[in-house]
Structures are given as structure tokens and as C-alpha cells.
Design a protein around this motif. Structure first.
Motif, PDB file in Angstrom:
ATOM      1  N   UNK A   1       0.866  -1.173   0.000  1.00 48.73           N
ATOM      2  CA  UNK A   1       0.000   0.000   0.000  1.00 48.73           C
ATOM      3  C   UNK A   1       0.906   1.227   0.000  1.00 48.73           C
ATOM      4  N   UNK A   2       0.884   1.989  -1.085  1.00 48.55           N
ATOM      5  CA  UNK A   2       1.825   3.096  -1.246  1.00 48.55           C
ATOM      6  C   UNK A   2       1.470   4.264  -0.349  1.00 48.55           C
ATOM      7  N   UNK A   3       2.492   4.852   0.268  1.00 46.07           N
ATOM      8  CA  UNK A   3       2.293   6.042   1.095  1.00 46.07           C
ATOM      9  C   UNK A   3       1.911   7.235   0.231  1.00 46.07           C
ATOM     10  N   UNK A   4       2.520   7.346  -0.939  1.00 44.11           N
ATOM     11  CA  UNK A   4       2.263   8.453  -1.871  1.00 44.11           C
ATOM     12  C   UNK A   4       2.212   7.876  -3.276  1.00 44.11           C
TER      13      UNK A   4
ATOM     14  N   UNK B   1       2.146   9.206  -6.028  1.00 41.12           N
ATOM     15  CA  UNK B   1       2.927   9.947  -7.022  1.00 41.12           C
ATOM     16  C   UNK B   1       4.417   9.636  -6.948  1.00 41.12           C
ATOM     17  N   UNK B   2       4.849   8.963  -5.884  1.00 39.62           N
ATOM     18  CA  UNK B   2       6.268   8.603  -5.738  1.00 39.62           C
ATOM     19  C   UNK B   2       6.368   7.215  -5.115  1.00 39.62           C
ATOM     20  N   UNK B   3       6.057   6.216  -5.894  1.00 34.10           N
ATOM     21  CA  UNK B   3       6.094   4.836  -5.423  1.00 34.10           C
ATOM     22  C   UNK B   3       7.469   4.239  -5.727  1.00 34.10           C
ATOM     23  N   UNK B   4       8.207   3.797  -4.710  1.00 32.63           N
ATOM     24  CA  UNK B   4       9.543   3.249  -4.956  1.00 32.63           C
ATOM     25  C   UNK B   4       9.490   1.819  -5.494  1.00 32.63           C
ATOM     26  N   UNK B   5      10.376   1.534  -6.428  1.00 33.87           N
ATOM     27  CA  UNK B   5      10.560   0.184  -6.963  1.00 33.87           C
ATOM     28  C   UNK B   5      12.044  -0.139  -6.853  1.00 33.87           C
ATOM     29  N   UNK B   6      12.381  -1.259  -6.210  1.00 32.78           N
ATOM     30  CA  UNK B   6      13.775  -1.665  -6.061  1.00 32.78           C
ATOM     31  C   UNK B   6      13.960  -3.017  -6.750  1.00 32.78           C
ATOM     32  N   UNK B   7      14.863  -3.053  -7.725  1.00 32.71           N
ATOM     33  CA  UNK B   7      15.194  -4.277  -8.451  1.00 32.71           C
ATOM     34  C   UNK B   7      16.561  -4.733  -7.966  1.00 32.71           C
TER      35      UNK B   7
ATOM     36  N   UNK C   1       5.134  -6.880  -8.418  1.00 38.62           N
ATOM     37  CA  UNK C   1       4.247  -6.870  -7.273  1.00 38.62           C
ATOM     38  C   UNK C   1       2.977  -6.089  -7.559  1.00 38.62           C
ATOM     39  N   UNK C   2       1.973  -6.349  -6.737  1.00 41.03           N
ATOM     40  CA  UNK C   2       0.697  -5.655  -6.831  1.00 41.03           C
ATOM     41  C   UNK C   2       0.698  -4.528  -5.810  1.00 41.03           C
ATOM     42  N   UNK C   3       0.379  -3.315  -6.246  1.00 37.71           N
ATOM     43  CA  UNK C   3       0.461  -2.143  -5.386  1.00 37.71           C
ATOM     44  C   UNK C   3      -0.910  -1.476  -5.272  1.00 37.71           C
ATOM     45  N   UNK C   4      -1.294  -1.191  -4.045  1.00 41.50           N
ATOM     46  CA  UNK C   4      -2.525  -0.444  -3.799  1.00 41.50           C
ATOM     47  C   UNK C   4      -2.183   1.046  -3.721  1.00 41.50           C
ATOM     48  N   UNK C   5      -2.508   1.760  -4.764  1.00 40.68           N
ATOM     49  CA  UNK C   5      -2.271   3.204  -4.835  1.00 40.68           C
ATOM     50  C   UNK C   5      -3.213   3.755  -5.887  1.00 40.68           C
TER      51      UNK C   5
ATOM     52  N   UNK D   1      -1.970   8.767  -8.688  1.00 46.20           N
ATOM     53  CA  UNK D   1      -0.599   9.247  -8.830  1.00 46.20           C
ATOM     54  C   UNK D   1      -0.335  10.046 -10.084  1.00 46.20           C
ATOM     55  N   UNK D   2      -0.995   9.706 -11.185  1.00 44.28           N
ATOM     56  CA  UNK D   2      -0.732  10.404 -12.444  1.00 44.28           C
ATOM     57  C   UNK D   2      -1.406  11.773 -12.517  1.00 44.28           C
ATOM     58  N   UNK D   3      -2.437  11.975 -11.696  1.00 40.79           N
ATOM     59  CA  UNK D   3      -3.146  13.256 -11.707  1.00 40.79           C
ATOM     60  C   UNK D   3      -2.891  14.072 -10.437  1.00 40.79           C
TER      61      UNK D   3
END
Length: 265
Positions: A57-60, A62-68, A133-137, A140-142
Motif C-alpha cells: 500500500x503506497x504512502x504516496x 505519485x512517488x512509489x519506490x521500486x527496487x530491483x 508486485x501488486x500495489x494499492x495506490x 498518482x498520475x493526476x
């Protein structure tokens, strides 16, 4: 005794659910998109090759972190597509990596418009591998830009490098760095908070990062990369004292800066 066993079983199942909470899920959108990105090419399970860390569940949004990330002995990844199934423009980033980036340890931040899979398709000599992964957010684009437009445009193109290793620099050493580029990365879906009119899309669509004259990575991006793009990555030092960053946006602006590797350590 039965109650104790039931409680233990519940705890185990709960932990398993949390651990798998943001694994990729079935997606009708992906079934429609898949051919556009990989055609009929087989997609192998990438779980053993690399991990993709995303918040459940993303905190924001508009700025969701992805780490590979990869282990030290993993098969090298030459490039990767970062795809957000439910975004208006699903392809967030088309990445290429040099040998100096192997094994991969790379973080970027993206916008997520609604609950969605975030998938990474990695290109290797052994074929294509997918994980994610599946993210609940949502939204973000608007989401409104964080800075006043005049301020954002005035600082556009400013760059910063941060190094996370303060040991003496030497060729062949594994290092970690972060680059940040000031840019509003307007998606075209945001509204001016005063006029309520849509702000025209204006975003960085190409980023190249070098150490000296040697390329580290390139990114071809769209509206799904966050405002003020930030990238954190591991790399093998080639002995050059500087990192050079070159970016181009959709208005044809070119931004380029050479920064000392030891700045901000």
C-alpha cells in the motif's frame, strides 16, 4: 491442544499472506498489453533471478519506490521494462544497463494511477524473465505537482549526486550512488490549482548516466516516472572521478551536468 494448533496454523497462514501480499495477480489489462511488449516471446518466472520490492500500500501514489535487486552470482540483466498495468501509459521505463551495473541493484520512483501490478521484464542472455508486485495506490498520475509551476520551471534541469560510500575510491570497487534531476515531469493529467485547467504534458523522456565516458545506464521514460526523478543504484567504479548525467525532455530541452563522485558522501 486443538486451539493451540489452530492458533499456530492461523499465525503461519497470516505470515504467508503478508509475505505474498503484493505478488503479481491476474490482470485482464496485462492480457491485452502483453503482445505489445513481448509478442509471443516466452516469459520465464523471474523470482529466482531478481527481486522486485514494492510497497503493498503506497504512502504516496505519485512517488512509489521500486527496487530491483540481484544476488552477486545472478545471471546479468542487460535491460528491463518497468510496466504498470493500469496506468494511462503503462510503460514507465525502458532501461538498459552496462556491465558496471551487474549484479543489478537499482531503485526508481513512479506514479501509480490505480491499484495495479507493477511488473519488471528483464532481458538476459537466457531470455526474458518477469517479476513484480501488486500495489494499492491511486491518483498518482493526476496528483498536483509539489511545487509552484514558476519555481519548478526555474529549477528545471538542476542535478544532484549523492554517494553512499565514504571509503577511499578505487577502480573495481563496488559503490552506491543516487542521482536526482529537478523536473516537474507533468503528466498531462494534472490540473492547475488556480485555473483548474489541465497542465500540458512535459516530462523527461531520456536519461543517460555515465562514469567518465563509460555508460552506466539509460532510461527512456514516459509520464509514469515521478516528479523530480530519483535513481539509486550500485555500480563498479572504473576509476573515473566524475558521474555525468544527461537528460532530454519532451520540449527538446537538454540538461547535462558533471558531478564529482565523492560529493555528498
Amino acid at each position: 491442544m486443538k486451539r493451540l494448533l489452530a492458533a499456530s496454523l492461523f499465525a503461519v497462514l497470516s505470515q504467508a499472506a503478508i509475505a505474498q501480499g503484493n505478488a503479481l495477480i491476474e490482470s485482464e489489462s496485462w492480457n491485452e498489453l502483453r503482445f505489445d511488449f513481448v509478442g509471443d516471446t516466452t516469459l520465464h518466472d523471474g523470482a529466482a533471478l531478481f527481486t522486485v520490492e514494492t510497497p503493498y500500500r503506497a504512502h504516496d501514489a505519485a512517488t512509489v519506490p521500486i527496487v530491483i535487486s540481484q544476488s552477486a552470482d545472478a545471471t546479468p540483466i542487460h535491460g528491463a521494462l518497468v510496466i504498470i498495468d493500469e496506468n494511462p501509459a503503462p510503460l514507465a521505463a525502458d532501461l538498459t544497463f552496462s556491465e558496471a551495473m551487474w549484479p543489478l541493484d537499482f531503485e526508481l520512483r513512479v506514479r501509480v494511477n490505480q491499484y495495479s501490478n507493477i511488473r519488471v521484464i528483464a532481458e538476459t542472455d537466457d531470455g526474458l524473465f518477469m517479476n513484480g508486485g501488486y500495489v494499492k495506490a491511486s491518483g498518482g498520475c493526476s496528483a498536483p505537482a509539489s511545487r509552484d509551476p514558476e519555481v519548478a520551471l526555474a529549477s528545471m534541469g538542476q542535478m544532484r549526486l549523492r554517494s553512499f560510500d565514504d571509503t577511499p575510491r578505487m577502480s573495481g570497487q563496488r559503490r552506491e550512488a543516487q542521482v536526482m534531476i529537478r523536473h516537474p515531469n507533468y503528466s498531462g493529467l494534472q490540473r492547475d490549482q488556480i485555473t483548474q485547467l489541465f497542465v500540458s504534458a512535459h516530462f523527461i523522456n531520456l536519461i543517460e548516466v555515465f562514469q567518465g565516458d563509460e555508460i552506466l545506464f539509460t532510461l527512456e521514460g514516459g509520464i509514469s516516472v515521478s516528479e523530480n526523478p530519483v535513481f539509486r543504484f550500485g555500480y563498479r567504479d572504473n576509476g573515473a572521478p566524475t558521474i555525468r548525467i544527461r537528460a532530454r525532455d519532451t520540449e527538446g530541452n537538454i540538461f547535462e551536468q558533471v558531478l564529482a563522485k565523492d560529493d555528498g558522501a
